[in-house]
Design a protein around this motif. Structure first.
Motif, PDB file in Angstrom:
ATOM      1  N   LEU A  43      -6.903  -9.418 -56.753  1.00 47.10           N
ATOM      2  CA  LEU A  43      -6.147 -10.218 -55.722  1.00 47.10           C
ATOM      3  C   LEU A  43      -6.065 -11.738 -56.032  1.00 47.10           C
ATOM      4  O   LEU A  43      -7.289 -12.383 -56.689  1.00 47.10           O
ATOM      5  CB  LEU A  43      -6.464  -9.968 -54.254  1.00 47.10           C
ATOM      6  N   PRO A  44      -5.129 -12.488 -55.604  1.00 41.80           N
ATOM      7  CA  PRO A  44      -4.957 -13.917 -55.929  1.00 41.80           C
ATOM      8  C   PRO A  44      -6.066 -14.468 -55.060  1.00 41.80           C
ATOM      9  O   PRO A  44      -6.419 -14.166 -54.008  1.00 41.80           O
ATOM     10  CB  PRO A  44      -3.485 -14.600 -55.929  1.00 41.80           C
ATOM     11  N   PRO A  45      -6.510 -15.793 -55.372  1.00 46.44           N
ATOM     12  CA  PRO A  45      -7.350 -16.472 -54.430  1.00 46.44           C
ATOM     13  C   PRO A  45      -6.356 -17.101 -53.229  1.00 46.44           C
ATOM     14  O   PRO A  45      -5.388 -16.907 -53.121  1.00 46.44           O
ATOM     15  CB  PRO A  45      -7.854 -17.606 -55.316  1.00 46.44           C
ATOM     16  N   ARG A  46      -7.179 -17.519 -52.279  1.00 47.33           N
ATOM     17  CA  ARG A  46      -6.392 -17.875 -51.270  1.00 47.33           C
ATOM     18  C   ARG A  46      -6.872 -19.332 -50.578  1.00 47.33           C
ATOM     19  O   ARG A  46      -8.019 -19.948 -50.981  1.00 47.33           O
ATOM     20  CB  ARG A  46      -7.115 -17.149 -49.847  1.00 47.33           C
ATOM     21  N   LEU A  47      -5.797 -20.335 -50.375  1.00 44.35           N
ATOM     22  CA  LEU A  47      -5.943 -21.535 -49.840  1.00 44.35           C
ATOM     23  C   LEU A  47      -6.183 -21.626 -48.732  1.00 44.35           C
ATOM     24  O   LEU A  47      -5.426 -20.999 -47.401  1.00 44.35           O
ATOM     25  CB  LEU A  47      -4.569 -22.360 -50.173  1.00 44.35           C
ATOM     26  N   ALA A  61      -1.226 -20.345 -46.255  1.00 43.80           N
ATOM     27  CA  ALA A  61      -1.122 -19.833 -44.841  1.00 43.80           C
ATOM     28  C   ALA A  61      -0.051 -18.862 -44.662  1.00 43.80           C
ATOM     29  O   ALA A  61       1.064 -18.860 -44.908  1.00 43.80           O
ATOM     30  CB  ALA A  61      -0.999 -21.182 -44.078  1.00 43.80           C
ATOM     31  N   GLY A  62      -0.649 -17.836 -43.775  1.00 44.21           N
ATOM     32  CA  GLY A  62       0.426 -16.699 -43.504  1.00 44.21           C
ATOM     33  C   GLY A  62       0.625 -15.832 -44.730  1.00 44.21           C
ATOM     34  O   GLY A  62       1.530 -14.757 -44.661  1.00 44.21           O
ATOM     35  N   SER A  63      -0.287 -15.850 -45.819  1.00 44.85           N
ATOM     36  CA  SER A  63      -0.294 -14.847 -46.970  1.00 44.85           C
ATOM     37  C   SER A  63       0.912 -15.066 -47.804  1.00 44.85           C
ATOM     38  O   SER A  63       1.333 -14.337 -48.592  1.00 44.85           O
ATOM     39  CB  SER A  63      -0.484 -13.454 -46.487  1.00 44.85           C
ATOM     40  N   GLU A  64       1.816 -16.171 -47.768  1.00 44.01           N
ATOM     41  CA  GLU A  64       2.893 -16.276 -48.616  1.00 44.01           C
ATOM     42  C   GLU A  64       2.232 -16.745 -50.075  1.00 44.01           C
ATOM     43  O   GLU A  64       1.272 -17.603 -50.091  1.00 44.01           O
ATOM     44  CB  GLU A  64       3.906 -17.408 -47.879  1.00 44.01           C
ATOM     45  N   PRO A  65       3.046 -16.343 -51.143  1.00 37.45           N
ATOM     46  CA  PRO A  65       2.769 -16.418 -52.446  1.00 37.45           C
ATOM     47  C   PRO A  65       2.939 -18.307 -52.832  1.00 37.45           C
ATOM     48  O   PRO A  65       4.110 -18.554 -52.411  1.00 37.45           O
ATOM     49  CB  PRO A  65       3.367 -15.456 -53.228  1.00 37.45           C
ATOM     50  N   VAL A  66       1.982 -18.510 -53.496  1.00 37.50           N
ATOM     51  CA  VAL A  66       2.345 -20.005 -53.575  1.00 37.50           C
ATOM     52  C   VAL A  66       1.822 -20.385 -55.254  1.00 37.50           C
ATOM     53  O   VAL A  66       0.923 -19.546 -55.619  1.00 37.50           O
ATOM     54  CB  VAL A  66       1.780 -21.156 -52.600  1.00 37.50           C
ATOM     55  N   ALA A  67       2.027 -21.271 -55.735  1.00 35.22           N
ATOM     56  CA  ALA A  67       1.486 -21.618 -57.165  1.00 35.22           C
ATOM     57  C   ALA A  67       0.743 -22.972 -56.560  1.00 35.22           C
ATOM     58  O   ALA A  67       1.309 -24.286 -56.369  1.00 35.22           O
ATOM     59  CB  ALA A  67       2.554 -22.068 -57.996  1.00 35.22           C
TER      60      ALA A  67
END
Length: 269
Positions: free
Chosen positions: A106-110, A142-148
């Motif tokens: 899983l990708p890391p989280r901000l 935030a809100g688990s939306e995918p970001v770069a």
């Protein structure tokens, strides 16, 4: 192409860090969209650049490949102002790199950290210290939306030296991912890896007594590269609805043709 020839002369010369020759070449900016002042160069020429460069310097070709994949991810992500800022850094010679995610992770989280965000440790992105100036990491916002998340490589290096140091990301360096960004970046990766293989295999056929069947595989790979270049050009210029099944087929075909041409006939995964 003239810039590429000059780069070839530098690469063949004595350089301790072959990848360091890229910033002054002008090739880093060749995929910047015309709407941002770029040259709007055909992807067939982009593939030719990677194919030639890999015969002179594998390190430089790998660096250029990862840089171009990162810019493809950026092309449909974030705001106009964010893209303009990134392209401005590219024109000045900054190298970007997409941190590929390990399969099945899983990708890391901000998470909020004062006025900035902290990138949680772990995740599936390879954030090893590299020679690139900036790393682009796929993450959850935030809100688990995918970001770069765009990471300053200097800060990543300092953080690696002191694991207790929090890796922070300024909000300006967090881009919302475009709807098709990851799929198109995956296609660009398969496309450029195929171009790199074409360059390597083509060079070998010039210096060794290659199996005649290699010539057939090389022609098939070249045909796939040309077809994929036309597809990517159309997507980048016309912005049509994306056919994800078609993207999957192209990635599979490119990977299979690359493996066959390189002498590995195992099925693509």
């Amino acid at each position: 192409m003239a810039a590429l020839e000059r780069l070839g002369e530098l690469a063949i010369g004595a350089h301790s860090d072959q990848a360091s020759i890229l910033p002054a070449s002008g090739l880093l900016a060749m995929s910047i969209p015309a709407s941002f002042g770029g040259a709007d160069i055909s992807n067939l020429i982009v593939a030719e650049a990677v194919s030639r460069l890999v015969t002179w310097s594998t390190a430089a070709a790998e660096r250029l490949l990862r840089h171009l994949v990162a810019l493809e991810l950026v092309r449909t992500s974030g705001s106009t102002e964010q893209r303009k800022a990134i392209y401005g850094r590219v024109v000045l010679g900054d190298v970007f790199e997409f941190a590929f995610q390990r399969e099945g992770s899983l990708p890391p989280r901000l998470v909020q950290s004062g006025l900035a965000f902290a990138l949680e440790p772990g995740g599936g992105s390879d954030r090893a210290i590299t020679s690139a100036d900036w790393q682009i990491v796929r993450a959850f916002g935030a809100g688990s939306e995918p970001v770069a998340a765009i990471l300053d490589q200097t800060r990543v290096s300092l953080r690696d030296e002191d694991a207790k140091t929090e890796l922070t990301v300024h909000p300006d360096f967090i881009l919302s991912l475009g709807e098709n960004a990851e799929s198109l970046a995956r296609l660009m990766t398969a496309f450029l890896m195929a171009a790199s293989a074409r360059g390597k295999v083509g060079a070998m056929t010039q210096t060794t007594a290659a199996d005649p069947s290699v010539a057939i595989e090389l022609e098939l790979l070249d045909a796939m590269i040309q077809k994929a270049a036309s597809l990517i050009d159309g997507i980048q210029v016309d912005d049509p609805p994306i056919d994800f099944a078609q993207i999957d087929r192209f990635c599979l075909a490119l990977d299979t043709a690359r493996l066959r041409c390189s002498g590995d006939h195992s099925p693509a995964t």
